[in-house]
Design an enzyme around this catalytic site. Structure first.
Site, PDB file in Angstrom:
ATOM      1  N   GLN A 152     -13.584  -9.627  -2.264  1.00  0.00           N
ATOM      2  CA  GLN A 152     -13.077 -10.561  -1.019  1.00  0.00           C
ATOM      3  C   GLN A 152     -12.535  -9.527   0.629  1.00  0.00           C
ATOM      4  OE1 GLN A 152      -9.978 -12.556  -2.072  1.00  0.00           O
ATOM      5  NE2 GLN A 152      -8.841 -12.980  -0.593  1.00  0.00           N
TER       6      GLN A 152
ATOM      7  N   HIS B  92       4.202 -10.555  -7.708  1.00  0.00           N
ATOM      8  CA  HIS B  92       3.456 -10.580  -7.053  1.00  0.00           C
ATOM      9  C   HIS B  92       3.845  -8.332  -6.696  1.00  0.00           C
ATOM     10  CE1 HIS B  92       0.805  -9.403  -3.027  1.00  0.00           C
ATOM     11  NE2 HIS B  92       1.755  -8.783  -2.581  1.00  0.00           N
ATOM     12  N   GLU B  93       5.152  -8.369  -6.142  1.00  0.00           N
ATOM     13  CA  GLU B  93       5.514  -6.790  -6.096  1.00  0.00           C
ATOM     14  C   GLU B  93       5.758  -5.911  -7.773  1.00  0.00           C
ATOM     15  OE1 GLU B  93       5.485  -6.245  -3.311  1.00  0.00           O
ATOM     16  OE2 GLU B  93       5.708  -7.599  -2.220  1.00  0.00           O
TER      17      GLU B  93
ATOM     18  N   THR C 288     -12.232  -9.864 -10.329  1.00  0.00           N
ATOM     19  CA  THR C 288     -11.645 -10.462  -9.314  1.00  0.00           C
ATOM     20  C   THR C 288     -12.790 -11.049  -8.612  1.00  0.00           C
ATOM     21  OG1 THR C 288     -11.187  -8.622  -7.835  1.00  0.00           O
ATOM     22  CG2 THR C 288      -9.056 -10.500  -9.630  1.00  0.00           C
TER      23      THR C 288
ATOM     24  N   HIS D 182       2.787  -5.217  -8.246  1.00  0.00           N
ATOM     25  CA  HIS D 182       2.465  -3.443  -7.692  1.00  0.00           C
ATOM     26  C   HIS D 182       3.479  -2.377  -7.963  1.00  0.00           C
ATOM     27  CE1 HIS D 182       0.268  -5.069  -3.914  1.00  0.00           C
ATOM     28  NE2 HIS D 182       1.248  -5.309  -3.788  1.00  0.00           N
TER      29      HIS D 182
ATOM     30  N   VAL E 165     -10.571  -3.993  -9.884  1.00  0.00           N
ATOM     31  CA  VAL E 165     -10.626  -5.110 -10.894  1.00  0.00           C
ATOM     32  C   VAL E 165     -11.625  -5.608 -11.607  1.00  0.00           C
ATOM     33  CG1 VAL E 165      -9.071  -7.306 -12.073  1.00  0.00           C
ATOM     34  CG2 VAL E 165      -8.148  -5.318 -11.112  1.00  0.00           C
TER      35      VAL E 165
ATOM     36  N   THR F 128       7.036 -14.080  -4.910  1.00  0.00           N
ATOM     37  CA  THR F 128       7.193 -12.664  -4.591  1.00  0.00           C
ATOM     38  C   THR F 128       7.466 -11.460  -5.680  1.00  0.00           C
ATOM     39  OG1 THR F 128       8.054 -13.568  -2.123  1.00  0.00           O
ATOM     40  CG2 THR F 128       8.431 -11.574  -2.711  1.00  0.00           C
TER      41      THR F 128
HETATM   42 ZN    ZN Z   1       1.279  -6.950  -2.127  1.00  0.00          ZN
END
Ligand code: ZN
Length: 732
Positions: A280, A247-248, A277, A251, A274, A244
């Site tokens: 999606q 991931h954060e 990647t 951001h 990006v 978590t």
């Molecule tokens: Zn997120």
């Protein structure tokens, strides 16, 4: 203006965003890991013009990023950061029991961050062969802060005992001590992480992205649910691999979700900006097996669901791409609201002096309670930040900038240990005072860092008063002479204040502000002087007027009244009203309450049996208990002891005054039982006043107005069931 977002309002907004949450691949309702998208959306709804600034910052950023990516095509070893940059982290654990998140758990999270951001994570072996060429190994690292914003040693972990939960968005309560959270450390020097319970238990965390020029700096950092932090302790599967925060922080360094800059909406036209990647469609949940294709990438190897910026379970995530690393490092090195982190000295422990005493906080006299005049013991909590054991210290106590009272104290305080110093007793006049306490001459030497030797505060000393004690708060001197104010929150400003926009009588009253302070359960106090109670007092009463409004069924406050006969050593509760019982305005009031003339209600509390014959003085504490509801006002407080005439007690009745100029009072003791009627005759036998009590009993005080009868002698006749009493009265 009220800027605090209440959970009731937020619940409505969350409902809107929840409709965007989608169905996972396994067909179950999926739980979005992260609310960054909805938080950004909410921010732009509140600041629509700032969206244009943000878009401009992002466009400029994208050009820099793409220039770097192009240059790397001819020089693959080119990096935005050529050396490792270590970001100092402060972890604020805000929980009912913050000890649940141990130092070991915090360290496990730091280890995950350093592994994930350097590409040294052991589970990178799970990266499918087709994606291995894109695996990014970056130069951002993290340390737990080694020095505080005021250059003191720290382990970078703050624990705050609080039931406050995160409300994702601007002014999140966990980031503000005024709302029960923990205050942000300087965001130019530290990455702040708040570990706490989320108001919506399904949320795992969020972080504002960079480029929000109007965002209060205190809001910068990431919030991480306590059950999705680190790899041990309170971390719970499937969110117990520390991803978590990985991931954060993505951001925080300007990464979007891997499916694009939306709230998991099916679309092939949006992008994460990006280039390496795969396109999606939307977010991925759970533990999908490789490969997965979708509407946007329908050929093997398919989408990169194992990217840290998707929503899969912790154990399934395992990489940032090189393009994402370049994006994060470009953000750190070029965006104005991140770049200063590169120069922070937060990872470097401060210089340690031989002697360095830190004044931590004033323990007594504190603003959390009121105090009596004599025998006041000044107490200061200190920490020994010096390398030498502290064996002696001078404690200096200054009241209202007078001359210091000095106490020499011998002790034995090892490095980094705290203790409470107690000075010699001081006597202070009643009133509201400033206090400053500081240390000098540690171990007889000079303190190596004098800037942290002082603590300052305010406190109330209660005075004494005769009976009756009346207070209408009309004088601009506040608190009123002899009265005290106090509160047990972190904020002096939560004390009751004098209000001149509301009054039962005159022009002012006292206000307890529950509207602007979210301090559930915290108390603010208004305390009377110690009023003398005569030995022979027959009754002691408190009368006052109150005005209150209730914000909602979930947000209401309480007024409790307590009395003390020993100047606050012990208290007895004599009155308690809250919510619907307390309010004087019907319904709920969501705007800040200011009472109108008709919204005051009188209360009387009879404390005779608790006081008379037991205490020779009494002080009364009006205790407001915050429920983040609405304002409570008090006015025209009257505390009085009444002593009956010995003659009244002896003969059972008293006719007074005699002679009288107007009103004649007939009192009975202990009651008027048996009284059938009262009549007053002139000396010539003419009836001038008469009342019968055969249907309803008389009150203990019968007032007869004789102001309009002629001067002269009158006869008062009291008729009882078993006798008749006749007395002469002279009217002047
Ligand atoms: Zn997120």
């Amino acid at each position: 203006m009220k800027v605090i977002i209440r959970s009731g309002i937020v619940a409505v907004l969350l409902f809107v965003f929840n409709t965007l949450k989608s169905i996972g691949q396994d067909g179950q309702i999926a739980r979005p890991r992260c609310v960054t998208g909805s938080v950004m959306e909410k921010y732009f709804l509140q600041h629509p013009r700032e969206k244009l600034d943000f878009d401009k910052i992002q466009l400029d950023f994208q050009q820099r990023y793409e220039a770097l990516r192009r240059a790397k095509q001819s020089n693959p070893s080119l990096k935005r950061l050529n050396t490792v940059v270590t970001i100092p982290v402060v972890v604020h654990v805000v929980m009912d029991d913050p000890s649940l998140v141990t130092d070991e758990q915090v360290q496990s999270q730091m280890d995950v961050l350093n592994a994930d951001y350097s590409g040294n994570n052991a589970d990178s072996v799970n990266i499918p062969a087709a994606f291995k060429p894109f695996f990014g190994k970056g130069n951002i690292r993290f340390c737990l802060a080694q020095r505080s914003p005021t250059d003191e040693p720290t382990n970078g972990i703050i624990r705050k005992v609080s039931s406050t939960t995160s409300i994702p968005g601007p002014a999140d309560p966990v980031k503000y001590s005024s709302m029960g959270g923990s205050d942000t450390w300087n965001v130019n020097k530290y990455l702040n992480i708040w570990v706490c319970k989320m108001t919506d238990l399904n949320d795992l965390g969020y972080s504002f992205m960079p480029g929000l020029s109007g965002l209060t700096s205190s809001d910068i950092g990431l919030v991480n649910a306590y059950h999705a932090f680190g790899t041990v302790g309170s971390a719970k599967s499937p969110f117990n691999k520390g991803r978590t925060a990985t991931h954060e922080i993505g951001h925080f360094f300007n990464l979007w979700h891997v499916w694009g800059a939306n709230e998991c909406v099916s679309s092939c036209f949006d992008s994460d900006f990006v280039d390496d990647t795969p396109n999606q469609d939307q977010c991925t949940y759970g533990t999908p097996s490789f490969p997965q294709t979708d509407a946007c990438t329908n050929m093997a190897p398919g989408i990169m669901f194992m990217n840290f910026m998707d929503y899969v379970d912790d154990a399934t995530m395992c990489l940032f791409t090189e393009g994402q690393v370049d994006r994060m490092e470009t953000a750190l090195s070029t965006l104005s609201d991140r770049v200063q982190l590169m120069n922070s000295n937060g990872c470097v422990p401060p210089v340690v002096h031989d002697q360095d005493v830190k004044a931590v906080t004033i323990v007594s006299p504190s603003y959390a309670d009121v105090h009596c005049q004599s025998g006041l013991l000044p107490k200061l909590r200190i920490e020994n930040l010096g390398s030498k054991t502290l064996t002696s210290i001078k404690l200096n106590v200054v009241i209202d900038e007078g001359s210091p009272a000095v106490t020499v104290i011998n002790l034995n305080l090892p490095t980094l240990q705290e203790t409470v110093l107690t000075g010699n007793a001081i006597t202070v006049a009643s009133g509201y005072h400033a206090i400053r306490m500081y240390t000098t001459e540690p171990n007889g030497a000079t303190d190596g860092q004098p800037g942290n030797d002082t603590a300052s505060g305010v406190f109330s000393i209660i005075g004494n008063s005769g009976s009756p004690l009346t207070e209408g708060f009309e004088s601009s001197a506040y608190p009123p002479s002899g009265w005290g104010i106090a509160n047990n929150s972190d904020l002096v400003s939560f004390n009751p204040v004098r209000a001149t926009n509301a009054a039962h009588s005159g022009n002012a009253s006292v206000k307890f502000d529950n509207y602007n302070f979210q301090l559930f359960g915290r108390q603010s106090l208004l305390v009377s002087p110690q009023m003398a109670v005569p030995d022979q007092a027959d009754s002691v009463k408190i009368t006052f007027w109150r005005a209150a409004a209730q914000y909602s069924s979930l947000h209401s406050d309480t007024l409790e009244i307590l009395i003390s006969g020993d100047c606050g050593q012990t208290y007895t509760s004599v009155y308690k009203k809250g919510g619907a019982d307390l309010k004087t305005r019907a319904g709920f009031t969501e705007i800040e309450f200011v009472p109108g003339a008709g919204e005051w209600v009188a209360d009387t509390v009879d404390i005779s049996n608790l006081v008379k014959g037991r205490y020779d003085q009494v002080m009364v504490q009006f205790r407001n208990i915050n429920g983040y509801g609405n304002n409570l006002y008090l006015d025209d407080i009257n505390i009085y002891a009444r002593t009956l005439s010995p003659r009244l007690k002896e003969q059972g009745y008293l006719i007074a005054p005699n002679p009288t100029t107007g009103v004649l009072n007939i009192q009975h003791y202990p009651s008027t039982t048996g009284l059938r009627g009262v009549a007053v005759y002139s000396s010539t036998g003419q009836l001038v006043w008469k009342e019968s009590y055969t249907v309803s009993a008389a009150g203990n005080n019968i007032a007869i107005n004789l102001s309009r009868v002629a001067a002269g002698l009158y006869i008062v006749r009291l008729v009882y069931a078993d006798r008749v009493v006749t007395r002469k009265v002279l009217k002047l």
